[in-house]
Design a protein around this motif. Sequence first.
Motif, PDB file in Angstrom:
ATOM      1  N   ARG A  62      25.441  43.455  40.100  1.00  0.00           N
ATOM      2  CA  ARG A  62      26.392  44.519  40.448  1.00  0.00           C
ATOM      3  C   ARG A  62      27.428  44.011  41.447  1.00  0.00           C
ATOM      4  O   ARG A  62      28.627  44.280  41.294  1.00  0.00           O
ATOM      5  N   ALA A  63      26.992  43.285  42.454  1.00  0.00           N
ATOM      6  CA  ALA A  63      27.924  42.750  43.449  1.00  0.00           C
ATOM      7  C   ALA A  63      28.922  41.807  42.779  1.00  0.00           C
ATOM      8  O   ALA A  63      30.130  41.860  43.052  1.00  0.00           O
ATOM      9  N   LEU A  64      28.430  40.953  41.913  1.00  0.00           N
ATOM     10  CA  LEU A  64      29.319  40.030  41.196  1.00  0.00           C
ATOM     11  C   LEU A  64      30.290  40.787  40.298  1.00  0.00           C
ATOM     12  O   LEU A  64      31.476  40.434  40.224  1.00  0.00           O
ATOM     13  N   SER A  65      29.807  41.832  39.646  1.00  0.00           N
ATOM     14  CA  SER A  65      30.664  42.616  38.747  1.00  0.00           C
ATOM     15  C   SER A  65      31.765  43.350  39.505  1.00  0.00           C
ATOM     16  O   SER A  65      32.908  43.397  39.053  1.00  0.00           O
ATOM     17  N   VAL A  66      31.418  43.927  40.643  1.00  0.00           N
ATOM     18  CA  VAL A  66      32.426  44.632  41.440  1.00  0.00           C
ATOM     19  C   VAL A  66      33.525  43.659  41.860  1.00  0.00           C
ATOM     20  O   VAL A  66      34.717  43.961  41.753  1.00  0.00           O
ATOM     21  N   PHE A  67      33.131  42.477  42.322  1.00  0.00           N
ATOM     22  CA  PHE A  67      34.131  41.489  42.710  1.00  0.00           C
ATOM     23  C   PHE A  67      34.947  41.038  41.505  1.00  0.00           C
ATOM     24  O   PHE A  67      36.176  40.993  41.567  1.00  0.00           O
ATOM     25  N   ARG A  68      34.284  40.702  40.417  1.00  0.00           N
ATOM     26  CA  ARG A  68      34.979  40.235  39.213  1.00  0.00           C
ATOM     27  C   ARG A  68      35.966  41.284  38.712  1.00  0.00           C
ATOM     28  O   ARG A  68      37.115  40.972  38.400  1.00  0.00           O
ATOM     29  N   ASP A  69      35.522  42.537  38.653  1.00  0.00           N
ATOM     30  CA  ASP A  69      36.388  43.597  38.148  1.00  0.00           C
ATOM     31  C   ASP A  69      37.600  43.812  39.043  1.00  0.00           C
ATOM     32  O   ASP A  69      38.709  44.011  38.554  1.00  0.00           O
ATOM     33  N   SER A  70      37.405  43.756  40.356  1.00  0.00           N
ATOM     34  CA  SER A  70      38.543  43.940  41.265  1.00  0.00           C
ATOM     35  C   SER A  70      39.502  42.760  41.158  1.00  0.00           C
ATOM     36  O   SER A  70      40.719  42.939  41.177  1.00  0.00           O
ATOM     37  N   HIS A  71      38.975  41.580  41.024  1.00  0.00           N
ATOM     38  CA  HIS A  71      39.815  40.386  40.873  1.00  0.00           C
ATOM     39  C   HIS A  71      40.577  40.452  39.559  1.00  0.00           C
ATOM     40  O   HIS A  71      41.772  40.152  39.499  1.00  0.00           O
TER      41      HIS A  71
END
Length: 81
Positions: A62-71
């Motif tokens: 989830r943490a990786l996805s939130v960062f990836r999606d915002s990027h």
Amino acid sequence: MNIFRFVHISDTHLGSRQYSIKEREDDFYDAFTEVVQIALDHEVDFVIHSGDLFDEHRPDNRALSVFRDSHHHHRCRQLAR
């Protein structure tokens, strides 16, 4: 003279579940997402992040996805300019 606009954020600790409370984890994600949206709305030239981006050495999905999606969202806005 060139003028640059930037946002500086630090210690977002994505994935932190402070006090073992899920709502606190959501707060970290919401705050990070809000800052990214503010940066997009103000069309900043770059974002500086210092300190801990993730709370864990090996962040969860989830943490990786939130960062990836915002990027990804930020990158798409940059390409559309």
